[in-house]
Design a protein around this motif. Structure first.
Motif, short mmCIF file in Angstrom:
data_model
loop_
_atom_site.label_atom_id
_atom_site.label_comp_id
_atom_site.label_asym_id
_atom_site.label_seq_id
_atom_site.Cartn_x
_atom_site.Cartn_y
_atom_site.Cartn_z
N CYS A 31 -6.40 7.41 6.59
CA CYS A 31 -5.22 7.92 7.55
C CYS A 31 -5.66 8.46 8.93
CB CYS A 31 -4.18 8.34 6.62
SG CYS A 31 -3.91 7.53 5.20
N THR A 295 6.14 -2.92 -1.09
CA THR A 295 7.24 -3.40 -0.81
C THR A 295 7.78 -2.63 0.35
OG1 THR A 295 9.74 -3.92 -1.33
CG2 THR A 295 8.49 -1.78 -1.65
N LEU A 314 5.41 7.33 9.81
CA LEU A 314 4.04 6.93 10.34
C LEU A 314 4.83 6.05 12.22
CD1 LEU A 314 2.16 5.49 7.50
CD2 LEU A 314 2.58 7.83 8.07
N HIS A 316 5.63 2.62 12.26
CA HIS A 316 5.76 1.87 11.07
C HIS A 316 6.88 1.21 12.75
CE1 HIS A 316 9.17 3.11 9.32
NE2 HIS A 316 9.23 1.13 8.83
N GLU A 331 16.90 -0.68 8.25
CA GLU A 331 15.97 0.32 7.44
C GLU A 331 16.58 1.61 7.57
OE1 GLU A 331 11.87 2.14 9.03
OE2 GLU A 331 11.50 0.55 7.64
C1 LIG Z 1 2.24 0.99 11.54
S1 LIG Z 1 0.83 1.06 10.94
C2 LIG Z 1 0.76 3.22 10.78
C3 LIG Z 1 -0.15 3.24 10.56
C4 LIG Z 1 -0.82 4.71 10.58
N1 LIG Z 1 -0.73 4.98 11.94
C5 LIG Z 1 -2.36 5.32 10.57
O1 LIG Z 1 -2.98 5.59 11.63
O2 LIG Z 1 -2.41 5.82 9.50
C6 LIG Z 1 1.44 1.06 9.51
C7 LIG Z 1 1.40 0.45 7.80
O3 LIG Z 1 2.65 0.57 7.79
C8 LIG Z 1 2.76 -0.24 6.98
N2 LIG Z 1 3.90 -0.66 7.47
C9 LIG Z 1 4.54 -1.69 8.54
N3 LIG Z 1 6.07 -1.69 8.41
C10 LIG Z 1 6.75 -1.52 6.91
C11 LIG Z 1 7.63 -1.80 6.56
N4 LIG Z 1 8.97 -2.25 6.77
N5 LIG Z 1 7.70 -1.01 5.40
C12 LIG Z 1 5.85 -0.43 4.66
N6 LIG Z 1 5.55 -0.30 5.07
C13 LIG Z 1 4.83 -0.97 6.49
C14 LIG Z 1 2.01 -1.22 6.90
O4 LIG Z 1 1.14 -2.07 6.28
C15 LIG Z 1 0.07 -0.39 7.32
O5 LIG Z 1 -0.42 0.47 6.91
#
Ligand SMILES: C[S@@+](CC[C@H](N)C(=O)[O-])C[C@H]1O[C@@H](n2cnc3c(N)ncnc32)[C@H](O)[C@@H]1O
Length: 404
Positions: A31, A295, A314, A316, A331
């Motif tokens: 992470c 999911t 995060l 995302h 969302e």
């Molecule tokens: C945006 S990154 C964040 C990572 C974070 N900055 C880290 O370094 O640990 C995304 C994580 O969110 C997941 N992800 C992206 N969009 C998502 C969503 N709508 N629902 C669930 N997971 C999502 C991706 O698979 C990825 O593992």
């Protein structure tokens, strides 16, 4: 109604490239968000029900140590879920030394028999098939072998490691930096022996490539936002972030950057779940409070009747804001619909002030209400905590209270 951005041909190419490599790979082998900051922002309580996006799972395990009642670790990428599954199986089935070898150093010469005899039986079919194929990562030898040189982020670490191996002065500077145990000395070593060797044209060039950013899980809208905000572009932004980390935050407790400089954690500098007493607490039952879901955040929230009190999103939303703005509205509607009393959400962003939030209207009682009228930000607290963030590669950190 939200406005979808117009994408140029190269944008569409970058997007296809990102989707192609992203949809087939483990992206995060660790992470890249600081749970110590998250804990202060969220102040976990024993009755809390948490939703966290899994990424590599390190932070879901960290939060479990703070004792909330339930943690739902949700990720759209099944490979991210497969990684936390292997960690949880390791906590349940292995002794600490074997567990630290796997997830502290990222290697274990006896992985094959540990996996066959102790771990494989704990996994879901997807995770079993995944680690049947990739378990050999843990048995790799050589300078750039092991878990933390694998996955997309691991490839960048391996590329950087190969570059440093060609630059003895830079290598010596980094090794001297890693030995520092005093901040003034650390700053002096960084300025004299690392920065002059590190910030060269090849590094600036590599940082300004979309391919590098895609391997780091940064899609082109996020890269463009960093470029828009920083006169030095992505390279300038990264240089400033690393300059801050190397000058103001003790490297000897910064397990984020030292992981990719060394290729492994150390017992003195590692995530909380890799400390013996915390490992014992997780094994004694805290790990059972974590539920895994492959999911999307929206689908998870639409499928549960639980009230969630802490949301860890995060960065995302930066991914969704450009390509799937309507999905981002859905969302937030799902988040508001499942928010429990006193609920709080935290998220990070390449945007210091995410303009995309201001364009979101959520349906409530047949009316479309601006999201910003429904949530209350704690900017002072976020700014104060952001200064201690050991990752420091997000322009924005946001703490928002949600209406029950
Ligand atoms: C945006 S990154 C964040 C990572 C974070 N900055 C880290 O370094 O640990 C995304 C994580 O969110 C997941 N992800 C992206 N969009 C998502 C969503 N709508 N629902 C669930 N997971 C999502 C991706 O698979 C990825 O593992």
């Amino acid at each position: 109604m939200v406005v979808k951005a117009r994408l140029s041909i190269s944008d569409r190419f970058d997007q296809r490239l990102f989707d192609a490599i992203y949809s087939r790979s483990l992206v995060y082998n660790a992470c890249w968000e600081d749970p110590a900051v998250d804990r202060q922002a969220l102040n976990f309580q024993p009755d809390d029900r948490v939703l966290v996006i899994t990424s590599a799972g390190c932070n879901a395990l960290d939060y479990a140590l703070a004792g909330p009642a339930r943690i739902h670790a949700v990720d759209a990428n099944p490979r991210q879920t497969a990684l936390i599954e292997l960690k949880i199986a390791g906590i349940r089935q292995l002794a600490f030394d074997d567990f630290f070898a796997l997830f502290g150093t990222g290697r274990h010469p006896g992985f094959a028999y540990l996996y066959r005899d102790r771990l494989r039986g704990e996994l879901t079919p997807f995770a079993r098939a995944y680690w049947d194929r990739h378990g050999a990562w843990f048995a790799e030898r050589g300078r750039h072998g092991g878990l933390y040189y694998r996955g997309l982020s691991g490839r960048v670490a391996r590329g950087f490691g190969a570059y440093v191996a060609l630059r003895p002065k830079l290598r010596d500077g980094i090794e001297a930096l890693l030995e520092c145990r005093d901040l003034a000395q650390q700053r002096a070593v960084y300025e004299a022996s690392v920065a002059p060797q590190l910030w060269t044209r090849p590094v600036d060039w590599a940082l300004s490539r979309q391919l590098t950013m895609s391997l780091l899980g940064v899609p082109h809208p996020q890269r463009k936002e960093v470029q828009r905000q920083h006169e030095g572009g992505v390279a300038g932004f990264v240089r400033e972030a690393i300059g801050y980390v190397a000058s103001w935050l003790p490297i000897w407790t910064n397990y984020f950057w030292t992981l990719y400089l060394r290729g492994h954690y150390t017992a003195a500098n590692c995530p909380e779940y890799l400390r013996p007493t915390n490992f014992a607490a997780l094994k004694a039952g805290l790990v059972d409070r974590i539920s895994l879901h492959t999911t999307t955040v929206t689908r998870f929230l639409q499928s549960t009747d639980e009230r969630i009190t802490k949301f860890v999103l995060l960065d995302h939303m930066d991914w969704m804001s450009t390509y799937r703005p309507q999905a981002l509205v859905e969302e937030w509607e799902a988040i508001l619909a499942r928010a429990g009393a006193g609920a709080r959400a935290i998220f990070r962003s390449a945007h210091a002030e995410p303009a995309y939030l201001r364009s979101i209207r959520v349906r409530e009682g047949g009316h479309a209400i601006p999201l910003m009228d429904r949530i209350r930000f704690h900017s002072d607290l976020a700014d104060r905590l952001q200064r201690h963030d050991r990752v420091h590669t997000y322009a924005g950190f946001h703490i928002a209270d949600l209406p029950a």
